[in-house]
Write a protein that holds these residues in place. Structure first.
Motif, mmCIF file in Angstrom:
data_model
loop_
_atom_site.group_PDB
_atom_site.id
_atom_site.type_symbol
_atom_site.label_atom_id
_atom_site.label_comp_id
_atom_site.label_asym_id
_atom_site.label_seq_id
_atom_site.Cartn_x
_atom_site.Cartn_y
_atom_site.Cartn_z
ATOM 1 N N PRO A 155 0.827 -1.214 0.000
ATOM 2 C CA PRO A 155 0.000 0.000 0.000
ATOM 3 C C PRO A 155 0.853 1.252 0.000
ATOM 4 C CG PRO A 155 0.001 -1.035 2.169
ATOM 5 C CD PRO A 155 0.685 -1.993 1.246
ATOM 6 N N ARG A 156 0.377 2.272 -0.681
ATOM 7 C CA ARG A 156 1.144 3.520 -0.737
ATOM 8 C C ARG A 156 1.258 4.136 0.662
ATOM 9 N NH1 ARG A 156 -1.891 4.377 -5.700
ATOM 10 N NH2 ARG A 156 -0.500 4.329 -7.495
ATOM 11 N N LEU A 157 0.165 4.085 1.410
ATOM 12 C CA LEU A 157 0.177 4.622 2.777
ATOM 13 C C LEU A 157 0.316 3.461 3.757
ATOM 14 C CD1 LEU A 157 -0.148 7.114 4.628
ATOM 15 C CD2 LEU A 157 -2.601 6.600 4.696
ATOM 16 N N ASP A 158 1.345 3.514 4.583
ATOM 17 C CA ASP A 158 1.583 2.467 5.569
ATOM 18 C C ASP A 158 0.366 2.360 6.495
ATOM 19 O OD1 ASP A 158 2.421 0.873 7.687
ATOM 20 O OD2 ASP A 158 4.466 1.644 7.641
ATOM 21 N N PRO A 159 -0.187 1.161 6.682
ATOM 22 C CA PRO A 159 -1.348 1.011 7.582
ATOM 23 C C PRO A 159 -1.104 1.542 8.988
ATOM 24 C CG PRO A 159 -1.084 -0.966 6.256
ATOM 25 C CD PRO A 159 0.121 -0.095 5.970
ATOM 26 N N GLN A 160 0.150 1.591 9.416
ATOM 27 C CA GLN A 160 0.442 2.161 10.729
ATOM 28 C C GLN A 160 0.130 3.652 10.789
ATOM 29 O OE1 GLN A 160 4.459 1.203 11.847
ATOM 30 N NE2 GLN A 160 4.021 -0.988 12.093
ATOM 31 N N GLN A 161 0.008 4.283 9.601
ATOM 32 C CA GLN A 161 -0.317 5.707 9.533
ATOM 33 C C GLN A 161 -1.827 5.953 9.525
ATOM 34 O OE1 GLN A 161 1.772 8.066 9.849
ATOM 35 N NE2 GLN A 161 3.685 7.723 8.763
ATOM 36 N N TYR A 162 -2.623 4.884 9.415
ATOM 37 C CA TYR A 162 -4.073 5.060 9.338
ATOM 38 C C TYR A 162 -4.650 5.818 10.539
ATOM 39 C CZ TYR A 162 -4.317 1.822 5.334
ATOM 40 O OH TYR A 162 -4.179 1.228 4.109
ATOM 41 N N PRO A 163 -4.269 5.466 11.785
ATOM 42 C CA PRO A 163 -4.840 6.226 12.920
ATOM 43 C C PRO A 163 -4.532 7.713 12.848
ATOM 44 C CG PRO A 163 -3.821 4.189 13.690
ATOM 45 C CD PRO A 163 -3.446 4.336 12.245
ATOM 46 N N ARG A 164 -3.308 8.058 12.426
ATOM 47 C CA ARG A 164 -2.947 9.475 12.313
ATOM 48 C C ARG A 164 -3.798 10.169 11.258
ATOM 49 N NH1 ARG A 164 2.598 11.424 9.588
ATOM 50 N NH2 ARG A 164 2.117 13.645 9.417
ATOM 51 N N LEU A 165 -4.020 9.501 10.101
ATOM 52 C CA LEU A 165 -4.842 10.094 9.052
ATOM 53 C C LEU A 165 -6.286 10.234 9.519
ATOM 54 C CD1 LEU A 165 -5.339 11.103 6.180
ATOM 55 C CD2 LEU A 165 -5.585 8.715 5.455
ATOM 56 N N LYS A 166 -6.807 9.224 10.192
ATOM 57 C CA LYS A 166 -8.191 9.285 10.670
ATOM 58 C C LYS A 166 -8.369 10.414 11.685
ATOM 59 C CE LYS A 166 -10.323 5.293 11.338
ATOM 60 N NZ LYS A 166 -10.588 3.897 11.758
ATOM 61 N N SER A 224 -3.681 9.273 -6.802
ATOM 62 C CA SER A 224 -4.702 9.856 -7.677
ATOM 63 C C SER A 224 -5.946 10.126 -6.845
ATOM 64 C CB SER A 224 -5.041 8.888 -8.816
ATOM 65 O OG SER A 224 -5.714 7.738 -8.312
ATOM 66 N N LEU A 225 -6.826 10.952 -7.380
ATOM 67 C CA LEU A 225 -8.040 11.292 -6.650
ATOM 68 C C LEU A 225 -8.897 10.046 -6.404
ATOM 69 C CD1 LEU A 225 -9.495 13.653 -5.370
ATOM 70 C CD2 LEU A 225 -10.674 14.055 -7.544
ATOM 71 N N GLN A 226 -8.977 9.148 -7.408
ATOM 72 C CA GLN A 226 -9.759 7.920 -7.231
ATOM 73 C C GLN A 226 -9.141 7.041 -6.149
ATOM 74 O OE1 GLN A 226 -12.795 7.041 -8.690
ATOM 75 N NE2 GLN A 226 -12.606 5.560 -7.026
ATOM 76 N N ALA A 227 -7.815 6.992 -6.088
ATOM 77 C CA ALA A 227 -7.149 6.206 -5.041
ATOM 78 C C ALA A 227 -7.439 6.788 -3.660
ATOM 79 C CB ALA A 227 -5.645 6.161 -5.293
ATOM 80 N N VAL A 228 -7.555 8.116 -3.575
ATOM 81 C CA VAL A 228 -7.901 8.760 -2.302
ATOM 82 C C VAL A 228 -9.292 8.331 -1.861
ATOM 83 C CG1 VAL A 228 -8.407 10.971 -1.202
ATOM 84 C CG2 VAL A 228 -6.383 10.727 -2.647
ATOM 85 N N TYR A 229 -10.252 8.360 -2.800
ATOM 86 C CA TYR A 229 -11.615 7.947 -2.456
ATOM 87 C C TYR A 229 -11.650 6.473 -2.046
ATOM 88 C CZ TYR A 229 -13.310 12.357 -4.397
ATOM 89 O OH TYR A 229 -13.553 13.687 -4.627
ATOM 90 N N ASP A 230 -10.889 5.638 -2.746
ATOM 91 C CA ASP A 230 -10.839 4.219 -2.391
ATOM 92 C C ASP A 230 -10.281 4.040 -0.981
ATOM 93 O OD1 ASP A 230 -11.834 3.591 -4.876
ATOM 94 O OD2 ASP A 230 -9.885 3.110 -5.761
ATOM 95 N N LEU A 231 -9.253 4.815 -0.653
ATOM 96 C CA LEU A 231 -8.664 4.742 0.686
ATOM 97 C C LEU A 231 -9.676 5.168 1.743
ATOM 98 C CD1 LEU A 231 -6.276 4.431 2.656
ATOM 99 C CD2 LEU A 231 -5.616 6.780 2.070
ATOM 100 N N LEU A 232 -10.398 6.251 1.488
ATOM 101 C CA LEU A 232 -11.398 6.723 2.448
ATOM 102 C C LEU A 232 -12.464 5.660 2.692
ATOM 103 C CD1 LEU A 232 -11.812 10.422 1.250
ATOM 104 C CD2 LEU A 232 -10.716 9.631 3.348
ATOM 105 N N HIS A 233 -12.900 4.995 1.622
ATOM 106 C CA HIS A 233 -13.898 3.936 1.783
ATOM 107 C C HIS A 233 -13.327 2.770 2.580
ATOM 108 C CE1 HIS A 233 -17.164 5.645 -0.479
ATOM 109 N NE2 HIS A 233 -16.396 5.852 -1.543
ATOM 110 N N ARG A 234 -12.061 2.413 2.347
ATOM 111 C CA ARG A 234 -11.451 1.326 3.111
ATOM 112 C C ARG A 234 -11.349 1.674 4.592
ATOM 113 N NH1 ARG A 234 -7.764 1.098 -1.117
ATOM 114 N NH2 ARG A 234 -6.096 1.964 0.179
ATOM 115 N N LEU A 235 -11.176 2.948 4.891
ATOM 116 C CA LEU A 235 -11.101 3.390 6.281
ATOM 117 C C LEU A 235 -12.468 3.547 6.920
ATOM 118 C CD1 LEU A 235 -8.244 6.072 6.037
ATOM 119 C CD2 LEU A 235 -8.088 3.726 6.862
ATOM 120 N N GLY A 236 -13.532 3.294 6.138
ATOM 121 C CA GLY A 236 -14.884 3.364 6.685
ATOM 122 C C GLY A 236 -15.530 4.732 6.599
ATOM 123 N N TYR A 237 -15.008 5.606 5.750
ATOM 124 C CA TYR A 237 -15.571 6.951 5.607
ATOM 125 C C TYR A 237 -16.506 7.016 4.402
ATOM 126 C CZ TYR A 237 -12.360 8.820 9.105
ATOM 127 O OH TYR A 237 -11.706 9.084 10.272
#
Length: 319
Positions: A50-61, A95-108
């Protein structure tokens, strides 16, 4: 490929018969010759990291949950803003689509917020979440021989002053929908059990303590034998008046003031308006009542859906 190779067919014949490449056939046959059927099994593949390390998910959320910062220069974060944040603060290009996909994976998801009262107190709400389980446990201790079920209750006004909800339409268009502007309405009173999805509802032309007593009487009557209900509702005047009659198999817990977000029945009203009560007109009170009865019967008979809509994690330990 292996079965066809055993009688002596050439690799090219097998490739033509299977519609695959010559190289693939040669690889399969070679793998089989080296290790048999086991050698043909797919091996685990690590895949693209993944482009963004899953360990960074809490910080992004946390960044998404916090209000926008002054340097964001916007009142709310949209896809392009999240794309910029990922690049500038996390060093990740997407990409913008990858951002939306990431947000959906994070439950947003893109949701319409409801207004928050200026007097709402987050500290009081957090404290209530901590003590409500203790209150429920205390009620359970008072009724050791009974099964405890936790319900939330609320009332909503449904009328001919209609609402509009989202619809699918071609991009760039401005779809039209009916929004009635009448002055007739009714009240829907509803309680839902967070553990079972069981529901009790009452439709009335007005709302006062007498109506609440009728609802509590009906609610009490619908509870199974051996069940004691904890009913959590807000502190409206007709919920706390001296004339309120609370049945013996019901105990009440009051929500903090200005805290509709703690009552999951609010989600149910949003669901009903978004799926059933918008973009249409009704012929007077009888039309309203007919629609309300129809939709409540449909919703109340789907316990699993009600459990999802009216989920209240903060009391689940007491359920």
């Amino acid at each position: 490929a292996v079965v066809l190779a055993k009688p002596g067919r050439t690799a090219q014949d097998i490739a033509d018969a299977l519609g695959c490449s010559l190289k693939a056939v040669k690889n399969w046959v070679a793998q089989y010759n080296r290790g048999g059927i086991e050698a043909l099994h797919e091996r685990p593949r690590s895949g693209r990291p993944p482009r963004l390390d899953p360990q960074q998910y809490p910080r992004l959320k946390q960044r998404l949950n916090d209000p926008p910062r002054p340097e964001d220069d916007v009142c709310t974060l949209r896809g392009l803003d999240v794309q910029r944040i990922l690049e500038q603060e996390f060093g990740v290009l997407m990409s913008l689509q990858a951002v939306y996909d990431l947000l959906h994976r994070l439950g947003y998801s893109s949701l319409m917020p409801r207004p928050q009262h200026e007097d709402a107190n987050p500290e009081v709400q957090a404290f209530f979440k901590e003590i409500v389980v203790e209150q429920i446990d205390a009620i359970a201790a008072e009724h050791p021989e009974e099964e405890l079920q936790i319900y939330f209750e609320d009332e909503a006004r449904f009328g001919t002053q209609g609402t509009i909800t989202r619809v699918w339409a071609p991009k760039g268009s401005r779809p039209r929908a009916v929004r009635q502007n009448g002055r007739e309405w009714l009240y829907v009173l509803m309680a839902v059990c967070v553990g079972t999805g069981a529901a009790s509802a009452l439709i009335m032309p007005e709302l006062n303590t007498e109506v609440l007593n009728l609802f509590l009487e009906q609610f009490s009557r619908e509870l199974a034998a051996g069940v004691h209900a904890v009913l959590i509702w807000d502190g409206a005047g007709y919920h706390t008046g001296n004339d309120l009659v609370v049945p013996s198999n019901v105990s009440l817990i009051l929500l903090p003031p200005y805290s509709p977000e703690l009552n999951p029945i609010e989600n149910l009203w949003h669901y009903l308006r978004a799926h059933h009560w918008s973009n249409q007109e009704y012929e007077g009170y009888e039309g309203l009542k007919s629609k309300a009865v129809q939709t409540l019967c449909t919703v109340c008979n789907d316990a699993e859906n009600l459990k999802i809509i009216c989920n209240a994690d903060y009391v689940i330990k007491g359920a």
